[in-house]
Design an enzyme around this catalytic site. Sequence first.
Site, short mmCIF file in Angstrom:
data_model
loop_
_atom_site.label_atom_id
_atom_site.label_comp_id
_atom_site.label_asym_id
_atom_site.label_seq_id
_atom_site.Cartn_x
_atom_site.Cartn_y
_atom_site.Cartn_z
CG HIS A 92 -1.94 0.87 0.89
ND1 HIS A 92 -3.14 0.57 0.59
CD2 HIS A 92 -2.37 2.20 1.31
CE1 HIS A 92 -4.16 1.52 0.37
NE2 HIS A 92 -3.49 2.54 1.15
CG ASP A 171 -10.19 3.83 5.13
OD1 ASP A 171 -9.61 4.77 5.86
OD2 ASP A 171 -9.90 3.21 4.31
NE ARG A 178 -8.00 11.02 6.70
CZ ARG A 178 -7.02 10.30 6.07
NH1 ARG A 178 -7.52 9.34 5.91
NH2 ARG A 178 -5.76 10.37 5.94
CB SER A 193 -6.73 5.84 6.43
OG SER A 193 -7.06 5.41 5.27
CE LYS A 197 -7.40 1.92 2.26
NZ LYS A 197 -7.12 2.85 3.13
N1 URA Z 1 -3.65 5.78 1.54
C1 URA Z 1 -4.62 5.39 2.40
O1 URA Z 1 -5.26 4.43 2.29
N2 URA Z 1 -5.39 6.18 3.46
C2 URA Z 1 -4.71 7.44 3.77
O2 URA Z 1 -5.11 8.12 4.64
C3 URA Z 1 -3.69 7.84 2.83
C4 URA Z 1 -3.32 6.97 1.63
#
Ligand code: URA
Length: 446
Positions: A92, A171, A178, A193, A197
């Site tokens: 990620h 999220d 956000r 966040s 996930k």
């Molecule tokens: N990627 C995410 O999943 N969340 C964030 O807050 C920033 C980048």
Amino acid sequence: MSDSASSAQTFRAIDVIRKKRDGGELSRFEIGALIAAYTQGSIPDYQVSAWLMAVVLRGMTRGETAALTDAMLRSGEVLDLSGIAAKKVDKHSTGGVGDKTSLVLAPLAAVAGVTVPMISGRGLGHTGGTLDKLEAIPGFHVNLPVPEFRRVLEVCGCAMIGQTAEIAPADRKLYALRDVTGTVESPYLICASIMSKKMAEGIDALVLDVKTGSGAFMKSEKDAAFLAELMVETGERMGKRTVALITDMDQPLGNMIGNALEVVEAVDVLRGGGPQDLRDLCLELAAWMLHLGGISKTVAEGKQESAKLLASGKALERFREMVELQGGDPGVIDDPKTLPQARHSQQVLSAKDGYIASLQCEQVGTACVILGGGRERKEDSVDPAVGIVLHRKVGDRVGVGEPIATIYYNSGSRVERAQQLLEESCGISDSPPSEKRLLIHRVIGN
Ligand code: URA
């Protein structure tokens, strides 16, 4: 009266907002109650927006960050993928401009033998989002129900979806809020966040790409290192092997920015080509995924194996399979013209001779959002066809009147502002700038 009945009476969103506004430390109960109430729809966006802004300004302790991550994770189910024998590994990114590595990495790691259950996000602030890119492929479904997600994973070793009503629902709502309330740039909110996930995916290990530079949410290397350590610590606390690579986002990654355009460039890399910086980063991240997934003994071996899988076309074939299984038109892989195309284009020309010294990356990302490639309000829809192709990157020579970029657009009222931002983003100097490393630092869990 039971504990939960008395808790339900004592929680008031306004008290939690004011406490954080005034710099107080929230309890696990207060954070849990706020997240549960928001996920269920019993407190409104405006109260949560105020709380998010208070967090951005006041920060969080390690204990609060852990409580927030746990509450967001508990808002939905945690997948049990123990029935799949292969190691489950994901990657990620903390968000960048032109960052399409996920589209390459999921099929690449899958074809090497790792299972990749990837839950991604949409565009956030000035940065692009994997889900918006995938949805540029006609028919592609990013909202698969859990049994279907599992089926795609079992058949082709990778599947790419968004947060759902079942997995990471907190999220899903907070992310969208956000995006449009200026509350992305908090290491604590980013950590919760991402990690909530990722921990819901049922993975064994995680590779994080923590961006730093003008296009990142963490502009300085120090802030990026803080975020990387926070996330690695969270992953390890939850029993997952976690590695964070801190990488450069001082200019866009690759040459293409915009949803359909980024699919084209990701396919180029999967075909064994593509721009050097994008390809190098994909190989570095894939190498770690293969290493943590037990496929390669060393990271160097993982890189060699990944390069072979790109050159052989096997990773591309796996991408085609995943696209088909998720309802997308695999024809876009052979004929990129079948992806959404913008009606107009306009070049950005250099006003002088010299070397490209900087491409202020947040401005480039914002230009793409202004064209319609991202959202300014929650209800906005994204135009998959618009975007920017860079003809020059930092360090390249450019002559007066030569093109630096081409803008692809559908709305004449947006293009002037995007053009102005792109012109402003580009610094030109008489001498070449010093070279920057793509991979800046690593944070490796125990
Ligand atoms: N990627 C995410 O999943 N969340 C964030 O807050 C920033 C980048």
